[in-house]
Design a protein around this motif. Structure first.
Motif, PDB file in Angstrom:
ATOM      1  N   CYS A  62       0.860  -1.198   0.000  1.00 51.55           N
ATOM      2  CA  CYS A  62       0.000   0.000   0.000  1.00 51.55           C
ATOM      3  C   CYS A  62       0.894   1.244   0.000  1.00 51.55           C
ATOM      4  O   CYS A  62       1.353   1.687   1.053  1.00 51.55           O
ATOM      5  N   LYS A  63       1.148   1.792  -1.179  1.00 53.84           N
ATOM      6  CA  LYS A  63       2.026   2.946  -1.343  1.00 53.84           C
ATOM      7  C   LYS A  63       1.189   4.195  -1.567  1.00 53.84           C
ATOM      8  O   LYS A  63       0.233   4.182  -2.339  1.00 53.84           O
ATOM      9  N   ARG A  64       1.559   5.282  -0.894  1.00 53.95           N
ATOM     10  CA  ARG A  64       0.840   6.547  -1.005  1.00 53.95           C
ATOM     11  C   ARG A  64       1.824   7.697  -1.167  1.00 53.95           C
ATOM     12  O   ARG A  64       2.964   7.629  -0.737  1.00 53.95           O
ATOM     13  N   TRP A  65       1.348   8.778  -1.795  1.00 54.55           N
ATOM     14  CA  TRP A  65       2.126  10.003  -1.961  1.00 54.55           C
ATOM     15  C   TRP A  65       1.427  11.115  -1.191  1.00 54.55           C
ATOM     16  O   TRP A  65       0.199  11.231  -1.213  1.00 54.55           O
ATOM     17  N   PHE A  66       2.216  11.964  -0.553  1.00 58.24           N
ATOM     18  CA  PHE A  66       1.671  13.086   0.203  1.00 58.24           C
ATOM     19  C   PHE A  66       1.338  14.243  -0.735  1.00 58.24           C
ATOM     20  O   PHE A  66       2.113  14.572  -1.638  1.00 58.24           O
ATOM     21  N   GLY A  67       0.196  14.862  -0.495  1.00 57.38           N
ATOM     22  CA  GLY A  67      -0.278  15.950  -1.335  1.00 57.38           C
ATOM     23  C   GLY A  67       0.654  17.140  -1.370  1.00 57.38           C
ATOM     24  O   GLY A  67       0.850  17.751  -2.419  1.00 57.38           O
ATOM     25  N   GLN A  68       1.256  17.496  -0.230  1.00 60.68           N
ATOM     26  CA  GLN A  68       2.154  18.645  -0.202  1.00 60.68           C
ATOM     27  C   GLN A  68       3.396  18.405  -1.054  1.00 60.68           C
ATOM     28  O   GLN A  68       3.891  19.315  -1.707  1.00 60.68           O
ATOM     29  N   GLN A  69       3.885  17.175  -1.076  1.00 65.04           N
ATOM     30  CA  GLN A  69       5.047  16.860  -1.909  1.00 65.04           C
ATOM     31  C   GLN A  69       4.684  16.927  -3.390  1.00 65.04           C
ATOM     32  O   GLN A  69       5.481  17.392  -4.204  1.00 65.04           O
TER      33      GLN A  69
END
Length: 110
Positions: A62-69
């Motif tokens: 389960c991989k996610r990216w942060f919105g601010q990045q």
């Protein structure tokens, strides 16, 4: 499963970059593809070169990216120092390499 609404994701991304005191939104692979228009393979190559924010595993598989990045990455490629912003003159080396892109976006490494 239908693709996420691009406008909704852009609004969420704007919210994530505008409100630093709130918890950051996390986007999955499909949502990041909708936001950026980049395929999984292209994002992986850019991540490896340090030119795209690295995803974080929140659990196995389960991989996610942060919105601010993601918002910071979008601002970086909109800048005038983006090597893809203008085509190179005739007789030049052609398009920019991943190393050149990573040099422009050093804050995205790690």
């Amino acid at each position: 499963m239908p693709l996420p609404d691009r406008e909704l994701l852009q609004k969420l991304l704007q919210h994530a970059s505008a409100a630093p005191d709130t918890p950051d939104l996390m986007f999955d692979d499909r949502e990041v593809e909708t936001i950026t228009g980049l395929s999984r393979t292209t994002r992986h190559r850019l991540e490896k070169a340090g030119a795209f924010p690295k995803g974080h595993y929140v659990s196995p598989g389960c991989k996610r990216w942060f919105g601010q990045q993601l918002a910071a990455w979008q601002r970086a490629i909109q800048s005038s120092s983006n090597p893809f912003a203008k085509p190179k003159a005739r007789g030049g080396k052609g398009r920019a390499s991943l190393k050149e892109i990573a040099r422009v976006t050093p804050s995205l490494k790690g």
